[in-house]
Design a protein around this motif. Sequence first.
Motif, PDB file in Angstrom:
ATOM      1  N   THR A  22       9.781   9.001  -7.597  1.00 25.53           N
ATOM      2  CA  THR A  22       9.272   9.541  -6.142  1.00 25.53           C
ATOM      3  C   THR A  22       8.507   8.347  -5.811  1.00 25.53           C
ATOM      4  O   THR A  22       8.086   8.238  -4.054  1.00 25.53           O
ATOM      5  N   GLY A  23       8.010   7.177  -6.418  1.00 27.53           N
ATOM      6  CA  GLY A  23       7.301   6.086  -5.996  1.00 27.53           C
ATOM      7  C   GLY A  23       8.140   5.340  -4.946  1.00 27.53           C
ATOM      8  O   GLY A  23       7.577   4.900  -3.976  1.00 27.53           O
ATOM      9  N   TYR A  39       7.974   6.768  -1.442  1.00 25.45           N
ATOM     10  CA  TYR A  39       6.537   6.414  -0.631  1.00 25.45           C
ATOM     11  C   TYR A  39       7.081   4.950  -0.395  1.00 25.45           C
ATOM     12  O   TYR A  39       6.314   4.387   0.517  1.00 25.45           O
ATOM     13  N   ARG A  40       7.157   4.168  -1.192  1.00 24.17           N
ATOM     14  CA  ARG A  40       7.440   2.687  -0.927  1.00 24.17           C
ATOM     15  C   ARG A  40       8.435   2.393   0.415  1.00 24.17           C
ATOM     16  O   ARG A  40       8.101   1.722   1.115  1.00 24.17           O
ATOM     17  N   ARG A  80      10.399  -3.369  -3.785  1.00 23.97           N
ATOM     18  CA  ARG A  80       9.850  -3.738  -5.281  1.00 23.97           C
ATOM     19  C   ARG A  80       8.955  -4.939  -4.971  1.00 23.97           C
ATOM     20  O   ARG A  80       8.261  -5.255  -5.959  1.00 23.97           O
ATOM     21  N   ALA A 101       2.006   1.105  -0.083  1.00 21.89           N
ATOM     22  CA  ALA A 101       2.533   2.425  -0.550  1.00 21.89           C
ATOM     23  C   ALA A 101       1.552   3.337  -0.858  1.00 21.89           C
ATOM     24  O   ALA A 101       1.507   4.583  -0.251  1.00 21.89           O
ATOM     25  N   SER A 102       0.602   2.777  -1.612  1.00 23.39           N
ATOM     26  CA  SER A 102      -0.614   3.522  -1.908  1.00 23.39           C
ATOM     27  C   SER A 102      -1.448   4.009  -0.835  1.00 23.39           C
ATOM     28  O   SER A 102      -1.781   4.957  -0.618  1.00 23.39           O
ATOM     29  N   SER A 160       0.378   6.492   1.184  1.00 21.88           N
ATOM     30  CA  SER A 160       0.654   7.869   0.485  1.00 21.88           C
ATOM     31  C   SER A 160      -0.570   8.625   0.313  1.00 21.88           C
ATOM     32  O   SER A 160      -0.735   9.928  -0.015  1.00 21.88           O
ATOM     33  N   ARG A 217       2.570  13.068   2.832  1.00 23.73           N
ATOM     34  CA  ARG A 217       2.763  13.819   1.774  1.00 23.73           C
ATOM     35  C   ARG A 217       3.725  14.987   1.998  1.00 23.73           C
ATOM     36  O   ARG A 217       4.528  15.365   1.413  1.00 23.73           O
ATOM     37  N   GLY A 229       6.080  10.301 -10.752  1.00 21.28           N
ATOM     38  CA  GLY A 229       5.117  10.117  -9.730  1.00 21.28           C
ATOM     39  C   GLY A 229       3.572   9.983  -9.896  1.00 21.28           C
ATOM     40  O   GLY A 229       3.199   9.736 -11.035  1.00 21.28           O
ATOM     41  N   ARG A 230       2.734  10.434  -8.837  1.00 24.63           N
ATOM     42  CA  ARG A 230       1.695  10.793  -9.228  1.00 24.63           C
ATOM     43  C   ARG A 230       0.921  12.415  -9.031  1.00 24.63           C
ATOM     44  O   ARG A 230      -0.001  12.793  -9.725  1.00 24.63           O
ATOM     45  N   ASP A 231       1.823  13.105  -8.340  1.00 23.69           N
ATOM     46  CA  ASP A 231       1.340  14.432  -8.027  1.00 23.69           C
ATOM     47  C   ASP A 231       2.650  15.530  -8.641  1.00 23.69           C
ATOM     48  O   ASP A 231       2.764  16.485  -7.916  1.00 23.69           O
ATOM     49  N   ILE A 232       3.585  15.067  -9.310  1.00 22.56           N
ATOM     50  CA  ILE A 232       4.645  16.111  -9.719  1.00 22.56           C
ATOM     51  C   ILE A 232       4.100  17.245 -10.414  1.00 22.56           C
ATOM     52  O   ILE A 232       4.593  18.211  -9.807  1.00 22.56           O
ATOM     53  N   ARG A 270      -5.531   0.380  -7.397  1.00 28.74           N
ATOM     54  CA  ARG A 270      -4.580   1.340  -6.927  1.00 28.74           C
ATOM     55  C   ARG A 270      -4.992   2.548  -7.566  1.00 28.74           C
ATOM     56  O   ARG A 270      -4.955   3.707  -7.214  1.00 28.74           O
ATOM     57  N   ASP A 281      -5.472   5.784  -5.819  1.00 30.69           N
ATOM     58  CA  ASP A 281      -4.610   7.111  -5.896  1.00 30.69           C
ATOM     59  C   ASP A 281      -5.541   8.207  -6.543  1.00 30.69           C
ATOM     60  O   ASP A 281      -5.162   9.437  -6.373  1.00 30.69           O
ATOM     61  N   ARG A 295      -8.184   9.481  -3.395  1.00 26.53           N
ATOM     62  CA  ARG A 295      -7.591  10.339  -2.272  1.00 26.53           C
ATOM     63  C   ARG A 295      -7.887  11.696  -2.050  1.00 26.53           C
ATOM     64  O   ARG A 295      -7.752  12.386  -3.263  1.00 26.53           O
TER      65      ARG A 295
HETATM   66  O1   DC Z   1       4.961   4.572  -8.798  1.00 25.65           O
HETATM   67  P1   DC Z   1       5.018   3.384  -7.616  1.00 25.65           P
HETATM   68  O2   DC Z   1       4.096   2.304  -8.117  1.00 25.65           O
HETATM   69  O3   DC Z   1       6.270   3.206  -7.254  1.00 25.65           O
HETATM   70  O4   DC Z   1       3.998   4.181  -6.542  1.00 25.65           O
HETATM   71  C1   DC Z   1       3.903   3.523  -5.515  1.00 25.65           C
HETATM   72  C2   DC Z   1       2.587   4.253  -4.778  1.00 25.65           C
HETATM   73  O5   DC Z   1       3.311   5.645  -3.928  1.00 25.65           O
HETATM   74  C3   DC Z   1       1.395   4.787  -5.549  1.00 25.65           C
HETATM   75  O6   DC Z   1       0.596   3.744  -5.508  1.00 25.65           O
HETATM   76  C4   DC Z   1       0.868   5.953  -5.229  1.00 25.65           C
HETATM   77  C5   DC Z   1       2.211   6.685  -4.123  1.00 25.65           C
HETATM   78  N1   DC Z   1       2.763   7.648  -4.851  1.00 25.65           N
HETATM   79  C6   DC Z   1       2.283   8.887  -4.752  1.00 25.65           C
HETATM   80  O7   DC Z   1       1.184   8.797  -4.161  1.00 25.65           O
HETATM   81  N2   DC Z   1       2.871   9.972  -5.026  1.00 25.65           N
HETATM   82  C7   DC Z   1       3.829   9.943  -6.072  1.00 25.65           C
HETATM   83  N3   DC Z   1       4.478  11.066  -6.309  1.00 25.65           N
HETATM   84  C8   DC Z   1       4.598   8.685  -5.827  1.00 25.65           C
HETATM   85  C9   DC Z   1       3.894   7.479  -5.690  1.00 25.65           C
END
Ligand code: DC
Length: 225
Positions: A34-35, A38-39, A91, A99-100, A103, A109, A129-132, A180, A184, A187
């Motif tokens: 999922t990152g 957002y990227r 990348r 992306a951060s 996001s 979101r 991801g971060r919030d899955i 980051r 993250d 927020r």
């Molecule tokens: O995993 P990554 O480094 O590719 O993610 C890039 C940014 O995207 C990360 O700093 C925060 C955001 N992100 C998010 O907020 N929620 C997610 N599910 C995945 C990534």
Amino acid sequence: MKHVSIAIDGPAGAGKSTLARALARQLGYLYVDTGAIYRTVALRALRAGADPEDPAQVVPLLEGLDLAMDYGPDGEQRMFLEGEDVSQAIREHRISGLASKVSAIPQVRDFLLDFQRRQAREHDVVMDGRDIGTVVLPQADVKIFLTAAPEARARRRLLELRQRGQEADLDTVLRDIVQRDYDDEHRPVAPLRQAEGAVRLDTTQLNLEQSLQSLSSLVKERLQQ
Ligand code: DC
């Protein structure tokens, strides 16, 4: 038919994507990074010259955003922006911070929520991801919080960047990772945190093979329960 979902969250550089991809392969599930989604939004903002922290500049870009995802012949997830394959472009190191930032915008979101959930409705997935586990798939069959000490994560990220031919130094990568993590975690919307019921796996002292072994046995054990 209900599909199985495995949610893997954690900070940058914890090895989520490498491990999630390998786990998905073992289980025969779809790997959803999922990152990367957002990227792709961050890249759109960059190309539009929008300030990634300013909702007034980013939110209008969502309307009519032509974003797509598929899987290439090698099984790798690919991201498309306006029909262009941007899988490599997203990348770049500077895209990570952008992306951060995008996001953290609640409308971004929200906009991506259904896109992500649809994958889990249609396939057995390992989604990272971060919030899955907290927001996207709170009912996931297994939830993992994958982490490692910042220094270990920075060293891994540096190696990854160099393998891709990008120049970077450890101090800069470490500083960016710490920043980051902070962004993250702090927020207001869907901050990075361990989901209720998630199993914590710290890979600081583990190499890739050991990490995969721990993750894999942990997940298989829970899927059988
Ligand atoms: O995993 P990554 O480094 O590719 O993610 C890039 C940014 O995207 C990360 O700093 C925060 C955001 N992100 C998010 O907020 N929620 C997610 N599910 C995945 C990534």
